[in-house]
Scaffold this active site. Sequence first.
Site, PDB file in Angstrom:
ATOM      1  N   ASP A 113       0.684  -1.239   0.063  1.00 32.12           N
ATOM      2  CA  ASP A 113       0.076   0.097   0.001  1.00 32.12           C
ATOM      3  C   ASP A 113       0.936   1.237  -0.113  1.00 32.12           C
ATOM      4  O   ASP A 113       0.577   2.187   0.971  1.00 32.12           O
ATOM      5  CB  ASP A 113      -0.937  -0.026   1.224  1.00 32.12           C
ATOM      6  CG  ASP A 113      -1.896  -1.241   1.367  1.00 32.12           C
ATOM      7  OD1 ASP A 113      -2.145  -1.759   0.303  1.00 32.12           O
ATOM      8  OD2 ASP A 113      -1.999  -1.639   2.435  1.00 32.12           O
ATOM      9  N   GLU A 126     -11.518   0.200  -3.378  1.00 29.74           N
ATOM     10  CA  GLU A 126     -10.901   0.989  -2.408  1.00 29.74           C
ATOM     11  C   GLU A 126      -9.468   1.592  -2.994  1.00 29.74           C
ATOM     12  O   GLU A 126      -9.617   1.696  -4.101  1.00 29.74           O
ATOM     13  CB  GLU A 126     -10.552  -0.129  -1.379  1.00 29.74           C
ATOM     14  CG  GLU A 126      -9.420  -1.449  -1.975  1.00 29.74           C
ATOM     15  CD  GLU A 126      -9.290  -2.579  -1.159  1.00 29.74           C
ATOM     16  OE1 GLU A 126     -10.064  -2.657  -0.091  1.00 29.74           O
ATOM     17  OE2 GLU A 126      -8.500  -3.221  -1.376  1.00 29.74           O
TER      18      GLU A 126
HETATM   19  O1  FUB Z   1      -3.428  -3.752   2.974  1.00 29.15           O
HETATM   20  C1  FUB Z   1      -4.680  -3.999   3.619  1.00 29.15           C
HETATM   21  C2  FUB Z   1      -5.657  -3.596   2.496  1.00 29.15           C
HETATM   22  O2  FUB Z   1      -5.375  -4.312   1.540  1.00 29.15           O
HETATM   23  C3  FUB Z   1      -5.637  -2.131   2.082  1.00 29.15           C
HETATM   24  O3  FUB Z   1      -6.129  -1.073   3.046  1.00 29.15           O
HETATM   25  C4  FUB Z   1      -6.562  -2.160   0.770  1.00 29.15           C
HETATM   26  O4  FUB Z   1      -6.167  -1.096   0.040  1.00 29.15           O
HETATM   27  C5  FUB Z   1      -5.777  -3.380   0.164  1.00 29.15           C
HETATM   28  O5  FUB Z   1      -4.333  -3.104  -0.336  1.00 29.15           O
END
Ligand code: FUB
Length: 425
Positions: free
Chosen positions: A27, A197
């Site tokens: 991320d 997301e």
């Molecule tokens: O790394 C945990 C979660 O997985 C993140 O918050 C999302 O964006 C995805 O990458």
Amino acid sequence: MRNSGIPADFIKSASSNPIVTTLFAADPSAHVWEDGKVYIYASRDMDPARGCDLMDRYHVYSSEDMANWVDEGEILRSDDVSWGRPEGGFMWAPDCAYKNGTYYFYYPHPSGSNWNDSWKIGVATSRHPATGFVDKGFIEGLGGFAMIDPCVFVDEDGRAYMYYGGGGKCEGGELGDDMMSIRGGMRPMEGLEDFHEAAWIFKRNGLYYLTYADNLDNNNRMRYAVSRHPLGPWDYKGIFLEPTGCSTTHGSVAEFKGRWYLFYHNQDISGQGNLRSMCVDELHFEDDGSIRTVVQTKEGVRSTGSAPVPAADAVTYAPVSGSSAGGLAEAGAYAQFERIDGGRGGRAALYIRYATDERLGKLRLTVNGADESLLNFPSGGGASDFSGRASVTVRLQPGTDNVVRLTGGQGDVRLESLTVVLLDD
Ligand code: FUB
């Protein structure tokens, strides 16, 4: 004595993907700050993983030239968060913003055991980009079911905007001057197609870009939309990152020394979607401002030319006890570095030279008896070729009695030496 820089034999002339191999980090949120370096605020996939629920201990990485990345160490863990879920973990994709001399670190974290219903956006602040962060609580009125992945964009006029979301919902709003309140509330970001997301905002030639992960089953891609206003409505433009091979995708875009880059993660080192590694590749625009599909490479990007200075006053140690000569394949076998000078105490970058013919060896790092982490030692060229390089930043105690131990049992790794660079706090 305090010093900085990278040991000369660790300096690379070219980048390669993934850019960080010693820990699993994901991320990536990249920013270029006033000191002229690019910084990545990353989440950390703890090894061994269990879903994404054990994620914890955010690290920051910096680079002067895009080819060499320095682990700046851990800045926050769930134990530091007084309002967080009692079981800890779930420190997911963060971001950082800078305003009026303060760095604001934003991170999603559940406040209750029913984790996906209780997300909040925590804030920690510091006067420095990569150390000294202190938790300031969470943003009132934000969060709830699946509301994760904060992104903060500070516009040229100084106004700051926050975006976040998950589970198909993306919201944005303007931050107040305190950078911890929302002026006039959040509103849905209209015009996005198939939002999942990982919202990220950047601006180029007066145009705002909102990038995000889509919902392609088990193989999210990155899409984007543009607007003439930071809060939309958005004009959907398309997909610009095809699947990386990892079930999640999450990226950020930054301009550094006149070139544009996409930072993202994949699972190339581990083969596991919950042990991810960060990559960077160039991002190119067409004349009309649209983004070309990013070419995912193993080579990464060219150095921007200003390689870091070799560390002048670093101290190198040989293992003085344990079983380094015979390798560390057996469970319980260890190599220990003793009487390490921690100076006045604080952050210290550990640079480790090793040999292995494993595809991926692992050693557990303990510092002064405290468990730090499982470290990765990817193939270094052969069982007796000590060209392997690993690095991680930890905290040492003041004085010369620090002990660093690396314990094996997960592949045959041999250690040659450890160089310690004390970092400014
Ligand atoms: O790394 C945990 C979660 O997985 C993140 O918050 C999302 O964006 C995805 O990458």
